[in-house]
Design a protein around this motif. Sequence first.
Motif, PDB file in Angstrom:
ATOM      1  N   ASP A 157     -12.955 -51.428   0.406  1.00 41.00           N
ATOM      2  CA  ASP A 157     -14.348 -52.009  -0.235  1.00 41.00           C
ATOM      3  C   ASP A 157     -14.275 -53.731   0.282  1.00 41.00           C
ATOM      4  O   ASP A 157     -15.409 -54.186   0.287  1.00 41.00           O
ATOM      5  CB  ASP A 157     -14.113 -52.107  -1.684  1.00 41.00           C
ATOM      6  N   ASP A 166     -13.039 -46.869  -1.645  1.00 37.08           N
ATOM      7  CA  ASP A 166     -13.327 -47.731  -2.556  1.00 37.08           C
ATOM      8  C   ASP A 166     -12.361 -47.882  -3.799  1.00 37.08           C
ATOM      9  O   ASP A 166     -12.349 -46.970  -4.890  1.00 37.08           O
ATOM     10  CB  ASP A 166     -14.594 -47.751  -3.271  1.00 37.08           C
ATOM     11  N   ASN A 203     -22.542 -53.027  -6.573  1.00 34.97           N
ATOM     12  CA  ASN A 203     -22.839 -51.523  -6.699  1.00 34.97           C
ATOM     13  C   ASN A 203     -23.191 -51.130  -5.195  1.00 34.97           C
ATOM     14  O   ASN A 203     -24.129 -51.105  -4.724  1.00 34.97           O
ATOM     15  CB  ASN A 203     -23.919 -50.908  -7.645  1.00 34.97           C
ATOM     16  N   LEU A 253     -23.755 -48.233  -3.990  1.00 36.53           N
ATOM     17  CA  LEU A 253     -24.684 -47.191  -3.956  1.00 36.53           C
ATOM     18  C   LEU A 253     -26.174 -47.848  -3.818  1.00 36.53           C
ATOM     19  O   LEU A 253     -27.065 -47.638  -2.896  1.00 36.53           O
ATOM     20  CB  LEU A 253     -24.367 -46.359  -4.857  1.00 36.53           C
ATOM     21  N   GLN A 306     -21.713 -39.989  -3.269  1.00 40.01           N
ATOM     22  CA  GLN A 306     -20.534 -40.445  -3.784  1.00 40.01           C
ATOM     23  C   GLN A 306     -19.739 -39.216  -4.034  1.00 40.01           C
ATOM     24  O   GLN A 306     -20.245 -38.214  -4.540  1.00 40.01           O
ATOM     25  CB  GLN A 306     -20.832 -41.155  -4.904  1.00 40.01           C
ATOM     26  N   THR A 307     -18.492 -39.323  -3.973  1.00 42.08           N
ATOM     27  CA  THR A 307     -17.492 -38.573  -4.216  1.00 42.08           C
ATOM     28  C   THR A 307     -16.233 -39.244  -4.808  1.00 42.08           C
ATOM     29  O   THR A 307     -16.035 -40.389  -4.891  1.00 42.08           O
ATOM     30  CB  THR A 307     -17.146 -37.587  -3.060  1.00 42.08           C
ATOM     31  N   THR A 314     -18.849 -32.932   0.597  1.00 44.57           N
ATOM     32  CA  THR A 314     -19.483 -34.099   0.679  1.00 44.57           C
ATOM     33  C   THR A 314     -19.248 -34.454   2.185  1.00 44.57           C
ATOM     34  O   THR A 314     -20.231 -34.804   2.863  1.00 44.57           O
ATOM     35  CB  THR A 314     -19.133 -35.383  -0.186  1.00 44.57           C
ATOM     36  N   ARG A 340     -19.515 -43.154  -0.310  1.00 47.42           N
ATOM     37  CA  ARG A 340     -18.639 -44.021  -0.977  1.00 47.42           C
ATOM     38  C   ARG A 340     -17.656 -42.994  -1.692  1.00 47.42           C
ATOM     39  O   ARG A 340     -18.010 -42.024  -2.381  1.00 47.42           O
ATOM     40  CB  ARG A 340     -19.231 -44.543  -2.161  1.00 47.42           C
ATOM     41  N   LEU A 357     -14.525 -42.665  -4.193  1.00 47.77           N
ATOM     42  CA  LEU A 357     -13.827 -43.300  -5.006  1.00 47.77           C
ATOM     43  C   LEU A 357     -12.430 -43.134  -5.130  1.00 47.77           C
ATOM     44  O   LEU A 357     -11.839 -41.928  -4.764  1.00 47.77           O
ATOM     45  CB  LEU A 357     -14.173 -43.019  -6.609  1.00 47.77           C
ATOM     46  N   ALA A 398     -28.195 -44.125  -9.458  1.00 51.67           N
ATOM     47  CA  ALA A 398     -27.037 -44.908  -8.913  1.00 51.67           C
ATOM     48  C   ALA A 398     -26.575 -46.369  -9.780  1.00 51.67           C
ATOM     49  O   ALA A 398     -25.596 -46.501  -9.800  1.00 51.67           O
ATOM     50  CB  ALA A 398     -27.248 -45.194  -7.477  1.00 51.67           C
ATOM     51  N   LEU A 424     -21.124 -38.195  -9.183  1.00 52.87           N
ATOM     52  CA  LEU A 424     -20.915 -37.881  -7.970  1.00 52.87           C
ATOM     53  C   LEU A 424     -21.740 -36.855  -7.375  1.00 52.87           C
ATOM     54  O   LEU A 424     -22.348 -36.095  -8.037  1.00 52.87           O
ATOM     55  CB  LEU A 424     -19.488 -37.106  -7.919  1.00 52.87           C
TER      56      LEU A 424
END
Length: 319
Positions: free
Chosen positions: A110, A137, A171, A173, A187-188, A199, A213, A215, A272, A280
């Motif tokens: 990130d 991230d 953010n 996203l 996002q996952t 994904t 992205r 997490l 988002a 996700l």
Amino acid sequence: MMALPCLDPRCALDADDERSFALDDYEGPTARWCPGCGDHSVLTAVEKLLVAEQLKPEQTVFISGIGCSSRFPHYLKTYGFHGIHGRALPVATGVKLHRPDLTVFVVMGDGDCTSIGAAHWVHAIRYNARMVAMLLDNSIYGLTKKQTSPTTPRGLKTNTQPNGSYLPPLNPLTTTLGTTNVSFVAQTAEWIPAHLSATLRAAYHHHGLAFVRILQRCPMYTASIYERAVKDPSLVELLVHDDGIVVPELDGIYTARTTHDPAKLDEARQLADADDRIRLGLFFRDERRPCYDELRRTRKISAPERLALLNAELDKYAV
Ligand SMILES: Cc1ncc(C[n+]2csc(CCOP(=O)(O)OP(=O)(O)O)c2C)c(N)n1
Ligand code: SF4
């Protein structure tokens, strides 16, 4: 979607290549991330993708910046470029422009992507060159030991902001979804391997720059952030749609769901933007958007052809 046939003449050389690849063909040395670090899960998911898609190791390249996550290329037997902090995306765009036959993956932290690399990030999204760009991230600068990053949650105490991070987090996203010519945003979470794999598969098959992205848990510095969500699936909401990321294995476990058509950009931005829960899935996909690497593709010319052209130019000035 089917992968585009490659126009590069080098591909014709191995049209008869009948090799098949196993995990061992991609696995590099043992990763040196901390025990429990989410980067391990991402590496495992990526290795599984390489096997499933039978990507040729010598035609696959992982490009990273600097950070814990950016050590990724060292742990694979593909080509790799562990480059400069914040510059993974422009390096990757250059590689894709010059070698359209290569499959390009980008790995960024990130800090790498959204802080020092922010200007490159926005322009790479607009250039939309065909590659998978993964943002791992963990909401902190991990390698340099717990400094506030743009995605650090407000109030989290770090070594650079010991009284707690002052500002609301950026953010990634909505920033990506707000960029002209964006073509894929998902996002996952690395602690849900089935979702992570599905994904990455969708991202790999995307025609354009697929921004994912992920997490990522950092048990060393931001252990508290995802602790509750890891234990309680009701805190995670899945975006579902037939054109989205479909993960039947999660039926009955992750029951909080919102139906979202990934063709709808405005709805994607609204979804988002909400920070009340972890969402996700596939926020947006549009495969009709122009790809810079295709627009700029020129016919490859051989060395003798190049020499003939050069001589013709020089002849114009001959006396
Ligand atoms: C130009 C430059 N500025 C600063 C640094 C120091 N630096 C190395 S890694 C890093 C941050 C890493 O954090 P992140 O990108 O979030 O990745 P993580 O380690 O958390 O995976 C920084 C500031 C550097 N190597 N080069
Ligand atoms: S410091 Fe955090 S991100 Fe870095 S290897 Fe350790 S757990 Fe992973």
